[in-house]
Design an enzyme around this catalytic site. Structure first.
Site, mmCIF file in Angstrom:
data_model
loop_
_atom_site.group_PDB
_atom_site.id
_atom_site.type_symbol
_atom_site.label_atom_id
_atom_site.label_comp_id
_atom_site.label_asym_id
_atom_site.label_seq_id
_atom_site.Cartn_x
_atom_site.Cartn_y
_atom_site.Cartn_z
ATOM 1 N N GLY A 1 70.718 45.566 -3.406
ATOM 2 C CA GLY A 1 69.368 45.015 -3.456
ATOM 3 C C GLY A 1 69.178 44.013 -2.347
ATOM 4 O O GLY A 1 70.094 43.725 -1.572
ATOM 5 N N GLY B 1 64.655 37.393 -0.443
ATOM 6 C CA GLY B 1 64.199 36.559 0.651
ATOM 7 C C GLY B 1 65.323 35.991 1.485
ATOM 8 O O GLY B 1 65.169 35.757 2.679
ATOM 9 N N ASP C 1 67.184 27.230 -7.516
ATOM 10 C CA ASP C 1 66.407 28.400 -7.943
ATOM 11 C C ASP C 1 66.871 28.881 -9.319
ATOM 12 O O ASP C 1 67.106 30.072 -9.521
ATOM 13 C CB ASP C 1 66.516 29.518 -6.919
ATOM 14 C CG ASP C 1 65.429 30.582 -7.106
ATOM 15 O OD1 ASP C 1 64.353 30.240 -7.631
ATOM 16 O OD2 ASP C 1 65.669 31.739 -6.731
#
Length: 866
Positions: A64, A67, A180
């Site tokens: 995958g 960003g 995050d």
């Protein structure tokens, strides 16, 4: 275990195909550490193809992208395992070398972070102008998927989030900020183990952001709940979970992570985000103003938990909990109070219901379920916020420089252990009290087993109270080695356990608790004190007349004597323990005794044939226990591998060390301290086989893992430093060798003192360097000190004496004292030949040295004595 692929002579495509074939046995995965990266890669990130190599890792497939970079499935041929490879995008490395250097430094810091609840970073490097990370490959599902899989109670959710929080707290202690935290970055894997992943936005705490101007985002309209924002280095993260100060462009810190953690917990509890908005600008306004969305009207959440959530989401960072640890302690304390209250309320409800209606059966079952939950939560009696504070204070009181860091490393292992204890205790209770599957007698055995395990934790805690500074070096390994509670839920095992007669239960219970305290002293490295307490305990146990306990105490005494250097008495006692334990059916005690004999008799005492017989006995017991592929089986394989190493059978030694490493990686996880020992052992074999490059890589990996899990000042790390220094010495890299060996000696001395036999090898290696450098007086002093340390611990006939004897012989040869040189060499040869046989390579080396001595002799010199 199949030999690792080296790639020599193979093309990339064939290697990748072979790797993939090996890894096909891993089976289908639900999710990996990269599966949540759903955004397509940008134009500035060229794809890597299958079979390409990054560092030593082979690319298998693309998992995958997001960003920050692209994630690939990869293969580590050196350790024969699947990994995840994350390759950061060039655009994210900043406009100049300073940005790139900073990110590389932060990635290296991540690689040093080792915690059961954090996805491990094994390696870091560069590929052109890009940075890559080799990470743990995790099967499992994200928090969001786990929560949707079936209805989850608030208690289950809090349990999962506490585990994740411990990983985040460890990162904070290492000076790292995640930046995050969100449901997609929390992974729940096999065995319900929780890991925090994707530290791709982590920055060193306090690191400056070059662009101090906040970035106006009011014009950006997008799906604000899921999209990650990365603009100009000022605002990074996923908006729905970002702290208000981050949305204003202020640098994130640990309190910002706490906010994101709370937002994630809120969403998991209430099935909705705390802040919403149709656009980013609307969402940011609600977050900055603290306009929390009201929870659903039917939500049944304790008031204390709602207050904790509100505090964690406070706009002012100073008004939040002071740290992640403080928030987690608050959650644990509240959870324990609720479970305790449930148990009391259930008992009262049961009494009332029994006198009211026949429908009380349902209430009765509910009460028993609540009682079992309370039983599982009872571990908080010995591990709660107060116990944490005491442990921290006890470690700091030792005066050891690494005390605070040792506490941080210990806590995750104890948390993991107490969670396992709690779930096992609740499960056995439900089987007996709720489902009726277990009879009362079996339930009692399970409780006694769990009580003994709990006593082991209490014993370790007690051993660290008023402890000397050297006790700190065994604190983390003691916590990581706490006996697993899981077997206490194994019905077949419980049915085999002997139990004391009713009239002796109280006495045996008291003695068992004292034994646990003695085990705690041993786990803390306080061997002499443990032996001093174990010997009177053995007499008391014998007086009570309950043989299973007596044999366990005798086994500990025998092991302690061996650890303290009294190998002969230890060997005799272990033989008796093996016989007694076997007669009583205590297979675990018997196999541990046999395992110690493999090492003590076959390796330390250099009687390999006898050691091999003990190995056969251990193998038989392991099969009966069904633990060939468990940590106990790995320990036996390591002992046998050491024995084969001493015999010179390096092929068998390598195979067994590789099998032991694979078992422990599978059973204990990639970050367990014992893996550092496994890696050092395997490196030793590659070194002996002449594969210096692979040996060096394994030594370095062992050093990194031991530093992360045990600290830089630890005797286990000194072993790898010594062996790595010896490798540099063999390669003629004398300056580097001296640095490594001196560091090893400093660590050994700081942790074990000046007179421990483990110093001998390092001192001998340093003496070799002094001899090479021409400082013969210093070299002779080193050889003689090494001789004294070995002889004092292992006796005058141990083959380890041969090394310093040969060194002294070389010094005598240089002085022209051929007679003294020959005498010393023949003594060394006799010791090695008796232990290793006439064909061993180390024996051949001494014969070569003797031959060189004969060549140096003058023509009229007398021949060697007959």
């Amino acid at each position: 275990m199949t030999a690792a692929i080296t790639g020599e002579g193979d093309d990339d495509e064939r290697m990748a195909a072979t790797c993939e074939a090996r890894l096909s046995v891993l089976g289908r995965r639900t999710a990996s550490a990269a599966d949540t990266l759903a955004v397509e890669p940008r134009e500035d990130a060229p794809e890597l193809g299958r079979g390409e190599v990054i560092g030593r890792y082979v690319v298998l497939s693309r998992l995958g992208a997001g960003g920050m970079g692209v994630v690939y499935a990869g293969y580590d041929p050196e350790l024969d395992r699947k990994i995840a490879l994350k390759l950061l995008r060039p655009a994210n490395l900043g406009p100049d070398d300073a940005h790139r250097t900073r990110l590389l430094r932060e990635a290296q810091a991540l690689a040093k972070l080792s915690h059961p609840n954090v996805v491990g970073v094994f390696d870091v490097g560069t590929l052109g102008d890009r940075i890559w990370l080799a990470m743990e490959y995790v099967d499992g599902m994200t928090l969001g998927t786990w929560r949707k899989e079936q209805p989850r109670s608030w208690s289950e959710i809090v349990d999962v989030m506490i585990a994740a929080g411990r990983g985040i707290a460890a990162a904070h202690a290492a000076g790292l900020v995640h930046r995050d935290i969100k449901p997609d970055n929390l992974m729940i894997g096999p065995g319900s183990r929780v890991r925090v992943m994707d530290f791709g936005l982590a920055f060193a705490a306090g690191a400056a952001i070059d662009d101090d101007e906040p970035v106006p985002l009011s014009s950006s309209e997008f799906a604000v709940l899921a999209v990650r924002v990365t603009l100009a280095g000022s605002i990074l993260g996923t908006p729905a979970y970002m702290a208000p100060e981050c949305l204003r462009g202020v640098n994130a810190d640990a309190r910002s992570d706490l906010y994101s953690f709370t937002a994630t917990l809120w969403e998991a509890i209430y099935d909705q985000a705390p802040f919403v908005g149709e656009s980013f600008s609307e969402l940011r306004t609600h977050v900055v103003q603290g306009a929390i969305r009201p929870p659903p009207a039917d939500a049944r959440v304790p008031a204390w938990l709602r207050r904790a959530l509100d505090r964690g989401l406070t706009r002012d960072p100073a008004a939040r909990f002071p740290s992640m640890d403080a928030l987690l302690d608050h959650l644990e304390a509240g959870r324990a109070r609720v479970r305790g209250g449930r148990r009391l309320g259930a008992v009262a409800g049961l009494a009332i219901a029994a006198s009211l209606i026949a429908g009380a059966r349902g209430l009765d079952r509910q009460a028993r379920v609540a009682g079992c939950e309370a039983a599982g939560a009872s571990i908080s009696a010995v591990w709660d916020p107060a116990a944490r504070d005491r442990l921290r204070a006890d470690l700091v009181a030792t005066g050891a420089a690494d005390a605070a860091a040792t506490y941080t490393r210990m806590v995750p292992w104890i948390d993991r252990w107490t969670a396992e204890w709690s779930s096992t205790r609740a499960a056995v209770c439900r089987r007996a009290e709720v489902d009726g599957d277990w009879p009362a007698e079996l339930h009692e055995r399970a409780r006694a087993c769990l009580d003994a395990r709990q006593a082991a934790l209490v014993g370790l805690q007690g051993a660290l109270a008023d402890a000397p500074p050297q006790a700190i070096w065994s604190a983390v390994t003691g916590a990581a080695a706490l006996p697993s509670p899981a077997p206490c839920g194994d019905r077949a095992l419980l049915e085999r356990l002997p139990t004391p007669p009713p009239e002796k239960l109280a006495q045996v219970g008291a003695l068992a608790r004292e034994h646990a305290a003695v085990v705690g002293l041993e786990d803390a490295g306080r061997y002499a004190e443990a032996l001093a307490r174990a010997e009177p305990l053995a007499r008391e146990a014998a007086a009570v007349g309950y043989r299973p306990l007596s044999v366990r105490v005798d086994a500990q005494i025998a092991g302690l004597r061996a650890l303290l250097g009294d190998l002969q008495r230890g060997e005799e006692a272990l033989t008796q323990v093996f016989v007694d334990a076997g007669a009583l059916g205590l297979d675990d005690v018997a196999v541990d005794a046999a395992n110690r004999q493999i090492f003590n008799v076959g390796y330390l005492s250099a009687r390999q044939a006898e050691g091999l017989l003990w190995a056969r006995a251990a193998e038989m017991l392991l099969r009966r226990l069904g633990e060939e592929d468990q940590p106990r089986g790995a320990s036996v394989k390591s002992s046998l591998a050491n024995l084969h190493y001493a015999r010179g059978d390096l092929e068998a030694s390598q195979r067994l060390f590789e099998e032991a490493l694979a078992i422990n990686q599978r059973s204990l996880g990639e970050n367990h301290p014992i893996l550092a020992d496994n890696l050092t052992n395997l490196a030793d074999v590659h070194y002996a086989r002449g594969d210096f490059d692979r040996a060096r890589a394994l030594y370095e990996q062992s050093l990194a893992l031991s530093a992360a899990t045990l600290g830089a000042i630890h005797p286990n790390r000194a072993v790898a430093l010594n062996n790595l220094g010896n490798l540099h010495l063999a390669r003629g890299e004398n300056e580097v060798a001296r640095l490594r060996l001196q560091e090893a000696l400093d660590v050994f001395t700081a942790t074990l003192g000046h007179d421990h036999p483990n110093l001998a090898s390092t001192i001998e290696n340093l003496a070799d360097l002094d001899r090479i450098a021409g400082d013969e007086a210093r070299a002779e002093a080193g050889y003689r000190r090494a001789l004294a340390l070995v002889e004092g611990a292992l006796g005058p006939e141990h083959p380890a004496l041969a090394g310093p004897l040969a060194g002294l012989a070389e010094l005598a040869r240089r002085r022209g004292d051929r007679g003294e040189a020959e005498r010393l060499l023949r003594s060394a040869l006799r010791l090695r030949e008796a232990a290793l046989g006439p064909e061993h390579a180390d024996v051949a080396a001494l014969r070569t040295q003797l031959a060189r001595l004969d060549q140096d002799a003058p023509p009229d010199a007398a021949g060697p004595p007959t």
